[in-house]
Design a protein around this motif. Structure first.
Motif, PDB file in Angstrom:
ATOM      1  N   ALA A  30       1.048  -1.337  -0.025  1.00  0.00           N
ATOM      2  CA  ALA A  30      -0.232   0.118   0.409  1.00  0.00           C
ATOM      3  C   ALA A  30       0.777   1.343   0.171  1.00  0.00           C
ATOM      4  O   ALA A  30       0.765   2.821   0.172  1.00  0.00           O
ATOM      5  N   VAL A  31       1.674   1.343   0.184  1.00  0.00           N
ATOM      6  CA  VAL A  31       3.387   1.973   0.312  1.00  0.00           C
ATOM      7  C   VAL A  31       3.739   3.295  -2.052  1.00  0.00           C
ATOM      8  O   VAL A  31       3.688   2.023  -2.330  1.00  0.00           O
ATOM      9  N   ASP A  32       3.015   4.168  -1.891  1.00  0.00           N
ATOM     10  CA  ASP A  32       3.661   4.993  -2.595  1.00  0.00           C
ATOM     11  C   ASP A  32       5.168   4.737  -2.385  1.00  0.00           C
ATOM     12  O   ASP A  32       6.086   5.979  -2.060  1.00  0.00           O
ATOM     13  N   MET A  33       6.206   4.186  -3.265  1.00  0.00           N
ATOM     14  CA  MET A  33       7.675   4.038  -3.272  1.00  0.00           C
ATOM     15  C   MET A  33       8.129   5.237  -4.112  1.00  0.00           C
ATOM     16  O   MET A  33       8.921   5.742  -4.239  1.00  0.00           O
ATOM     17  N   ARG A  34       7.424   6.182  -4.707  1.00  0.00           N
ATOM     18  CA  ARG A  34       7.971   7.398  -5.818  1.00  0.00           C
ATOM     19  C   ARG A  34       8.280   8.258  -4.666  1.00  0.00           C
ATOM     20  O   ARG A  34       7.299   8.713  -4.389  1.00  0.00           O
ATOM     21  N   THR A  35       8.918   8.979  -5.118  1.00  0.00           N
ATOM     22  CA  THR A  35       9.257  10.774  -4.881  1.00  0.00           C
ATOM     23  C   THR A  35       9.233  11.614  -6.030  1.00  0.00           C
ATOM     24  O   THR A  35       9.242  11.515  -6.966  1.00  0.00           O
ATOM     25  N   ARG A  36       7.954  12.396  -5.033  1.00  0.00           N
ATOM     26  CA  ARG A  36       7.820  13.575  -6.023  1.00  0.00           C
ATOM     27  C   ARG A  36       7.934  14.845  -5.761  1.00  0.00           C
ATOM     28  O   ARG A  36       7.908  15.356  -4.350  1.00  0.00           O
ATOM     29  N   ARG A  37       8.459  15.597  -6.624  1.00  0.00           N
ATOM     30  CA  ARG A  37       8.514  16.602  -6.081  1.00  0.00           C
ATOM     31  C   ARG A  37       9.103  18.162  -7.053  1.00  0.00           C
ATOM     32  O   ARG A  37       9.576  17.516  -8.432  1.00  0.00           O
TER      33      ARG A  37
END
Length: 81
Positions: A30-37
């Motif tokens: 259930a974890v979103d492993m992408r890093t967004r910035r």
């Protein structure tokens, strides 16, 4: 929101005393492993400054480049003789 068919089947299995398959899932399911910035202003300026810098590594620009004409001139001299 309505329950899906699989959710209904899972709930039925739990009511019947069978194992709950959701407990077998990995904690990372259930974890979103992408890093967004978003890029900072400095990142954008660095990208613009470096854009196209290494397109042709053989070209140094201006009069600093070198070119070889010796074969061309030798061919013209030999044809006239």
């Amino acid at each position: 929101m309505a329950k899906s068919a699989s959710r209904k089947m899972r709930d039925k299995r739990v009511r019947e005393g069978k194992a709950d398959v959701t407990e077998w899932r990995s904690p990372f399911a259930a974890v979103d492993m992408r890093t967004r910035r978003t890029k900072t202003k400095q990142d954008i300026l660095n990208q613009i400054a470096r854009k196209g810098r290494h397109k042709n590594p053989n070209f140094t620009g201006g009069d600093e480049g070198s070119f070889y004409f010796a074969d061309f001139f030798e061919m013209r001299l030999t044809k006239k003789s």
